[in-house]
Design an enzyme around this catalytic site. Structure first.
Site, PDB file in Angstrom:
ATOM      1  CB  THR A  74      -6.171   9.357  19.706  1.00 41.05           C
ATOM      2  OG1 THR A  74      -5.525   9.851  20.881  1.00 41.05           O
ATOM      3  CG2 THR A  74      -5.662  10.096  18.483  1.00 41.05           C
ATOM      4  CG  HIS A 129      -4.396   4.533  28.361  1.00 37.31           C
ATOM      5  ND1 HIS A 129      -3.452   5.449  28.738  1.00 37.31           N
ATOM      6  CD2 HIS A 129      -5.032   5.076  27.299  1.00 37.31           C
ATOM      7  CE1 HIS A 129      -3.515   6.502  27.916  1.00 37.31           C
ATOM      8  NE2 HIS A 129      -4.471   6.283  27.040  1.00 37.31           N
ATOM      9  CB  THR A 171      -8.435  -8.804  13.826  1.00 36.91           C
ATOM     10  OG1 THR A 171      -8.323  -9.266  12.483  1.00 36.91           O
ATOM     11  CG2 THR A 171      -8.729  -9.961  14.761  1.00 36.91           C
ATOM     12  CB  CYS A 196       9.864  22.326  27.866  1.00 37.60           C
ATOM     13  SG  CYS A 196       9.975  21.206  26.484  1.00 37.60           S
TER      14      CYS A 196
HETATM   15  N1  PMP Z   1      -9.019  12.921  25.382  1.00 37.06           N
HETATM   16  C1  PMP Z   1      -8.547  13.239  26.593  1.00 37.06           C
HETATM   17  C2  PMP Z   1      -9.288  14.244  27.427  1.00 37.06           C
HETATM   18  C3  PMP Z   1      -7.384  12.639  27.080  1.00 37.06           C
HETATM   19  O1  PMP Z   1      -6.929  12.965  28.289  1.00 37.06           O
HETATM   20  C4  PMP Z   1      -6.717  11.694  26.260  1.00 37.06           C
HETATM   21  C5  PMP Z   1      -5.446  11.023  26.731  1.00 37.06           C
HETATM   22  N2  PMP Z   1      -4.403  11.926  26.997  1.00 37.06           N
HETATM   23  C6  PMP Z   1      -7.256  11.392  25.003  1.00 37.06           C
HETATM   24  C7  PMP Z   1      -8.410  12.034  24.601  1.00 37.06           C
HETATM   25  C8  PMP Z   1      -6.615  10.390  24.085  1.00 37.06           C
HETATM   26  O2  PMP Z   1      -6.823   9.098  24.580  1.00 37.06           O
HETATM   27  P1  PMP Z   1      -5.976   7.850  24.088  1.00 37.06           P
HETATM   28  O3  PMP Z   1      -4.663   7.921  24.803  1.00 37.06           O
HETATM   29  O4  PMP Z   1      -6.795   6.666  24.487  1.00 37.06           O
HETATM   30  O5  PMP Z   1      -5.826   7.946  22.612  1.00 37.06           O
END
Ligand code: PMP
Length: 374
Positions: free
Chosen positions: A71, A197, A233, A320
């Site tokens: 993000t 993640h 950091t 939803c």
């Molecule tokens: N881009 C895509 C295509 C994702 O699937 C996601 C996670 N849902 C993100 C960006 C955002 O990643 P993060 O959870 O590391 O902020």
């Protein structure tokens, strides 16, 4: 429990967890400290950077900025690489961290290219937009997080750069990295975002890759870490763990791909054998890590909760709500309101098994038969 929601996040691997703990315990120093602890921490940081750069075929003088996740990486790319006042282009299929950021930029002229029925960027429309306009910055994702559709980024880059070789091309590679090849030289891109993640690494860590020579304006200000491009950091335990996990994923990319592909194929096979009424959203030949389907006469969210009682966790792409416009991505692909309401997303990881695939496919059929008859 069966976990089929790996596109939203994954369980940290033992390797990732052990590395995270090891660095937290034994190399907890600040990477900027001048003492030997800090120097060691900084060495680990640079090694992790090199590992990730190598995994994407980056050059030693390219920039890789660690940050809190994709993000932030996507925000950095849009705000940091697009010039003020410039015309910029993205797609209707992007993650909100790109789509909403494009919508928010106040000083730019923004265009959105729609998706084709198969979930890829509509290449004809893309070509038309490129012919009509001069774009300074373009961001198109490699693998769509809802449908698994794979965009031909190399082709899109070629089209864009043949019109304006100075166009900066960024790609959100979150759902591709560690799963299919993400090689910046082959893709021809100038910048990419990745996240830990989604590949069994720790949460809260990601990176923005930027090609050597490109100017990036920072969006955070402070102590000047990461060449002043992302102050704060460095999260060293997460960074080193991310790098170790990423290296392992890239090394095993083919074997993992085959394993996951069989899982997706087995589910589709069971659906066919049972003459099950469903529709695949996107391309069957998309990422094997994601299967998005729509089920007539069934609400995706209701099915999600039914499966939850069976200890099966899945995702739903649709919000939803009864408004079809609420799922921008499926909407852009031309899905009907009912198809959007009846959408579920199964997303797989290397820990999933064929047995799980069989169980989940049969449970989906069973619940749908029940729900369709009441
Ligand atoms: N881009 C895509 C295509 C994702 O699937 C996601 C996670 N849902 C993100 C960006 C955002 O990643 P993060 O959870 O590391 O902020």
């Amino acid at each position: 429990m069966i976990y089929f929601d790996n596109a939203s996040t994954t369980k940290i691997s033992q390797l990732g967890l052990d590395t995270y703990n090891e660095i937290s315990k034994n190399c907890y120093y600040n990477c900027s400290s001048l003492h030997k602890g800090g120097l060691n921490a900084n060495k680990q940081l640079q090694q992790a950077r090199e590992t990730i750069l190598n995994s994407i075929n980056g050059q030693f003088n390219d920039t890789l900025i660690f940050c809190s996740g994709a993000t932030e990486a996507n925000n950095m790319a849009v705000f940091g690489l697009a010039k003020k006042g410039a015309r910029i282009l993205t797609s209707m299929g992007e993650h909100p961290s790109i789509y909403n950021t494009f919508k928010m930029t106040k000083n730019n002229v923004v265009d959105f290219v729609p998706l084709a029925e198969n979930g890829q960027v509509d290449i004809t429309k893309f070509q038309e937009l490129i012919n009509e306009n001069n774009y300074d910055f373009i961001s198109i994702m490699l693998v769509n997080n809802e449908t698994g559709a794979i965009n031909d980024i190399a082709k899109l880059v070629e089209i864009a750069k043949s019109k304006n070789e100075k166009t900066i091309f960024h790609s959100d590679c979150v759902q591709a990295y560690g799963k299919i090849d993400v090689l910046v030289d082959n893709l021809g891109v100038d910048a990419i975002s990745i996240s830990s993640h989604k590949i069994n690494g720790p949460k809260g860590i990601g990176a923005l890759y930027v090609k050597n020579g490109l100017h990036l304006n920072p969006i955070t200000f402070g102590g000047g870490q990461e060449w002043g491009l992302r102050s704060g950091t460095e999260n060293l335990p997460a960074i080193v763990s991310f790098a170790v996990v990423a290296e392992d994923k890239v090394k095993n990319i083919k074997a993992n791909y085959e394993k996951v592909k069989h899982i997706k194929e087995r589910i589709i096979e069971i659906f066919s054998q049972n003459n099950f009424d469903y529709k695949i959203n996107g391309d069957v030949n998309g990422s094997p890590y994601i299967l998005s389907i729509s089920l007539k006469g069934v609400k995706g969210e209701v099915l999600l909760h039914k499966l939850e009682i069976d200890d099966i966790l899945i995702g739903t792409g649709s919000a939803c709500s009864s408004k079809s416009s609420d799922n921008r991505i499926l909407n852009s692909m031309g899905n009907t309101k009912d198809e959007i309401m009846g959408n579920i997303r199964l997303s797989f990881g290397v820990d999933n098994t064929i047995n799980e695939a069989e169980l989940v496919a049969n449970k989906i059929i069973e619940h749908c038969n029940y729900l369709r008859n009441i």
